[in-house]
Scaffold this motif. Structure first.
Motif, PDB file in Angstrom:
ATOM      1  N   MET A  71       0.829  -1.220   0.000  1.00  0.00           N
ATOM      2  CA  MET A  71       0.000   0.000   0.000  1.00  0.00           C
ATOM      3  C   MET A  71       0.855   1.259   0.000  1.00  0.00           C
ATOM      4  O   MET A  71       1.724   1.444   0.853  1.00  0.00           O
ATOM      5  CB  MET A  71      -0.886   0.012   1.256  1.00  0.00           C
ATOM      6  CG  MET A  71      -2.007  -0.987   1.224  1.00  0.00           C
ATOM      7  SD  MET A  71      -3.300  -0.483   0.067  1.00  0.00           S
ATOM      8  CE  MET A  71      -4.408   0.375   1.195  1.00  0.00           C
ATOM      9  N   ARG A 113      -4.683   5.158  -1.480  1.00  0.00           N
ATOM     10  CA  ARG A 113      -5.880   5.352  -0.641  1.00  0.00           C
ATOM     11  C   ARG A 113      -5.400   5.686   0.763  1.00  0.00           C
ATOM     12  O   ARG A 113      -4.607   4.938   1.331  1.00  0.00           O
ATOM     13  CB  ARG A 113      -6.702   4.067  -0.528  1.00  0.00           C
ATOM     14  CG  ARG A 113      -6.992   3.407  -1.809  1.00  0.00           C
ATOM     15  CD  ARG A 113      -8.466   3.480  -2.147  1.00  0.00           C
ATOM     16  NE  ARG A 113      -8.654   3.085  -3.539  1.00  0.00           N
ATOM     17  CZ  ARG A 113      -9.396   3.749  -4.394  1.00  0.00           C
ATOM     18  NH1 ARG A 113     -10.002   4.868  -4.024  1.00  0.00           N
ATOM     19  NH2 ARG A 113      -9.538   3.333  -5.632  1.00  0.00           N
ATOM     20  N   PRO A 114      -5.862   6.784   1.301  1.00  0.00           N
ATOM     21  CA  PRO A 114      -5.423   7.139   2.656  1.00  0.00           C
ATOM     22  C   PRO A 114      -5.732   6.044   3.668  1.00  0.00           C
ATOM     23  O   PRO A 114      -6.730   5.344   3.558  1.00  0.00           O
ATOM     24  CB  PRO A 114      -6.199   8.417   2.965  1.00  0.00           C
ATOM     25  CG  PRO A 114      -7.233   8.549   1.906  1.00  0.00           C
ATOM     26  CD  PRO A 114      -6.766   7.764   0.736  1.00  0.00           C
ATOM     27  N   ASN A 115      -4.866   5.903   4.604  1.00  0.00           N
ATOM     28  CA  ASN A 115      -5.024   4.914   5.660  1.00  0.00           C
ATOM     29  C   ASN A 115      -5.957   5.460   6.744  1.00  0.00           C
ATOM     30  O   ASN A 115      -5.614   6.387   7.464  1.00  0.00           O
ATOM     31  CB  ASN A 115      -3.638   4.613   6.228  1.00  0.00           C
ATOM     32  CG  ASN A 115      -3.690   3.591   7.319  1.00  0.00           C
ATOM     33  OD1 ASN A 115      -4.647   3.545   8.091  1.00  0.00           O
ATOM     34  ND2 ASN A 115      -2.685   2.752   7.379  1.00  0.00           N
ATOM     35  N   ASP A 116      -7.121   4.826   6.831  1.00  0.00           N
ATOM     36  CA  ASP A 116      -8.117   5.305   7.789  1.00  0.00           C
ATOM     37  C   ASP A 116      -7.714   5.102   9.239  1.00  0.00           C
ATOM     38  O   ASP A 116      -8.185   5.813  10.121  1.00  0.00           O
ATOM     39  CB  ASP A 116      -9.461   4.600   7.560  1.00  0.00           C
ATOM     40  CG  ASP A 116     -10.262   5.271   6.465  1.00  0.00           C
ATOM     41  OD1 ASP A 116     -10.032   6.468   6.207  1.00  0.00           O
ATOM     42  OD2 ASP A 116     -11.123   4.603   5.866  1.00  0.00           O
ATOM     43  N   VAL A 117      -6.867   4.130   9.476  1.00  0.00           N
ATOM     44  CA  VAL A 117      -6.450   3.895  10.854  1.00  0.00           C
ATOM     45  C   VAL A 117      -5.621   5.077  11.343  1.00  0.00           C
ATOM     46  O   VAL A 117      -5.829   5.588  12.448  1.00  0.00           O
ATOM     47  CB  VAL A 117      -5.652   2.582  10.966  1.00  0.00           C
ATOM     48  CG1 VAL A 117      -5.182   2.387  12.397  1.00  0.00           C
ATOM     49  CG2 VAL A 117      -6.506   1.407  10.517  1.00  0.00           C
ATOM     50  N   ALA A 118      -4.721   5.527  10.497  1.00  0.00           N
ATOM     51  CA  ALA A 118      -3.895   6.679  10.866  1.00  0.00           C
ATOM     52  C   ALA A 118      -4.780   7.907  11.085  1.00  0.00           C
ATOM     53  O   ALA A 118      -4.612   8.663  12.032  1.00  0.00           O
ATOM     54  CB  ALA A 118      -2.861   6.957   9.778  1.00  0.00           C
ATOM     55  N   ARG A 119      -5.742   8.062  10.196  1.00  0.00           N
ATOM     56  CA  ARG A 119      -6.678   9.173  10.357  1.00  0.00           C
ATOM     57  C   ARG A 119      -7.428   9.079  11.675  1.00  0.00           C
ATOM     58  O   ARG A 119      -7.573  10.065  12.395  1.00  0.00           O
ATOM     59  CB  ARG A 119      -7.713   9.148   9.233  1.00  0.00           C
ATOM     60  CG  ARG A 119      -7.216   9.777   7.973  1.00  0.00           C
ATOM     61  CD  ARG A 119      -8.336   9.817   6.941  1.00  0.00           C
ATOM     62  NE  ARG A 119      -7.958  10.696   5.850  1.00  0.00           N
ATOM     63  CZ  ARG A 119      -8.612  10.787   4.704  1.00  0.00           C
ATOM     64  NH1 ARG A 119      -9.686  10.044   4.510  1.00  0.00           N
ATOM     65  NH2 ARG A 119      -8.200  11.596   3.762  1.00  0.00           N
TER      66      ARG A 119
END
Lengths: 328, 328
Positions: free
Chosen positions: A1, A46-52
């Motif tokens: 990713m 695709r942005p990493n939602d966990v980091a967000r």
DNA sequence: CTGAAAGCGCTAACAC
DNA sequence: GTGTTAGCGCTTTCAG
């Protein structure tokens, strides 16, 4: 990713700029923006939602507690909640609690650790104490848990009253009631509605009320006993449709004709009631609507922590089908 | 919410030590450990799973795709998956896809961004191409999607064959079949099983096969037409129980007696079949077991990325109930 | 046995 | 307009 760094490198900008175009936040030169967008699609980034989530402290997840999704009342509720949840870009988590307070507490903790943004609960066992330490918005659905929680329910007492009156109107002279599990708030309300109508009748006996625990097999069993002890009963109000169908099964196994010998009315309006022969008359809830509304209110609470508690009650509606019939 | 830092401060150790006791990782002096544990409970500290997920790249979440949880076959499957998921400390995400490839792709992307650890899919529309870019373990359930995916299914063809043969054995002489949606792999297999038995019968007509799309209302409708066009039909094999009940409803609305005039057998073994009168004879799948097994295999894949593809097929079993009867 | 520090991927001040 | 950087809360080398 690919990560935001990869995008930044490829587009020859800083990660801040990438983040800006990602969130359409702050000014960014149209040309750079285009370069960034190209890099994003080239890398299929695709942005990493966990980091967000870690940064924001919010996970964009909503959970629904139901006793057991195998009980046919809940799938429609779950579907409604999931649809709304999904429309608002939340992920939907389903938890089967078996109305077991231990499991419920375990779920509550696990979900909090995952930073779920809100929880919708159908439960007969959770009360004020269990949730006072939880700092995630909670909505009660179908059953009321605590006076300070927003909730979406239906007019259980009025509906039960109407169901019982309906049986009386069509000519039933001995009306029994199969009620739900004692601890559920809606069992109590539906029982009250029934009693509102029959308690002053001279034929009324307390043994006309038996518990079927909202369960098909149990309802079959208790109905058989009820009908054996009280062959004079000519109308039964079952506190939910699953039990209504159980009552029908029991009556038929005893050789009674429905609705000629016995009229039956249920409560809920689930699809099951349409499939039987005869089909089941019922007090129908707007199941999908209450589920959807609960999800909407939850999202309002998530977006506005100061939102005042809301309590909404939807009305139920009589659907006459084949299990009831005017008698002469 | 207290953080690991707060615990460290209170226990007068570093965060590393707290982390060690949290994960029972590496050596830590029993005395310090106790101090840390005390701090943890004093602060009612719970580790933040989002932070953990970010570090590990795994979220401890498993998703299940079903076409629509309101279809009564799926709740039991969902329940099974959730139970296993939960036993292994995963969180269960439910996605209703409506068998719509757009929605499925959207879910797939969203879940990947959330670092879900694995996905179990029931779908008739997803194929190899859609998932080749996905680097999350995927298991196909109930229907096969792609040759290189692990899957858990049942012996659809054999079961369909057995159902049709059963109808023949009890004396049916004109057997029709209500099939599912064309694109589902299990529709095809069940149809094949039916054809295996009837295709060489001299009475067989291709118009004895009609599609009910696994749907109750549709099945009622097509059955009415079928029975009007072919009053000679005396046995129907419905490709699932929902349609089987629809067939029963249709027959009854036409004034036919079940099973005297028409024998009906379904497929699936859902609870619905027990509630009707007459109750529905069916080829029962071990629904809970296949759901649970799919979840187990998925977890094996999550724990061992090199695990070879597994394909498991469960057998189905005839359950004789009241909708079929030996005729003379 | 324990601590310091780097870093998981992202966002949001704060500079320039 | 754009870059630098300090975290979000946790785990895990790497020293000591």
């Amino acid at each position: 990713m690919a990560t935001i760094k990869d995008v930044a490198k490829l587009a020859q900008v800083s990660v801040a700029t990438v983040s800006r175009v990602l969130n359409s936040n702050g000014y960014v030169n149209p040309t750079t923006k285009e370069r960034v967008n190209k890099a994003i699609s080239d890398l299929n980034y695709r942005p990493n939602d966990v980091a967000r989530s870690l940064f924001k402290g919010r996970s964009k997840m909503i959970a629904l507690f139901v006793p057991d999704i195998m009980n046919p009342y809940f799938p429609e509720l779950a579907r409604a909640v999931e649809d709304v949840t999904n429309q608002h870009d939340y992920t939907f988590v389903l938890c089967n609690t078996d109305d077991d307070i231990e499991k419920e507490i375990t779920y509550l903790n696990a979900l909090q650790q995952k930073s779920v943004d809100g929880i919708i609960i159908v439960s007969s066992t959770i009360n004020k104490e269990h949730i006072q330490h939880i700092n995630v918005p909670i909505i009660a659905l179908d059953r009321i848990l605590s006076s300070d929680l927003s909730s979406v329910t239906v007019t259980n007492r009025e509906g039960a009253k109407e169901a019982t009156e309906y049986l009386k109107e069509i000519g039933c002279e001995r009306i029994a009631h199969i009620c739900g599990p004692e601890n559920a708030s809606n069992t109590v309300q539906r029982l009250r509605g029934y009693l509102d109508v029959v308690k002053d009748e001279d034929w009324f006996l307390s043994s006309y009320v038996v518990s079927g625990g909202y369960n098909f097999d149990k309802a079959v069993e208790v109905t058989i006993n009820l009908l054996k002890d009280h062959p004079e009963v000519d109308g039964i109000f079952a506190a939910n449709d699953v039990m209504g169908v159980g009552v029908m099964k029991a009556a038929q196994s005893l050789g009674l004709r429905v609705p000629e010998d016995l009229s039956i009315i249920g409560f809920d309006g689930i699809a099951l009631g349409k499939t039987t022969s005869p089909s089941l008359t019922t007090m129908a809830q707007p199941i999908y609507d209450i589920g959807a509304r609960a999800a909407e209110i939850l999202i309002e609470h998530i977006n506005d922590k100061e939102l005042l508690r809301k309590r909404e009650e939807f009305t139920v509606k009589l659907i006459e089908r084949e299990s009831t019939k005017v008698r002469r």
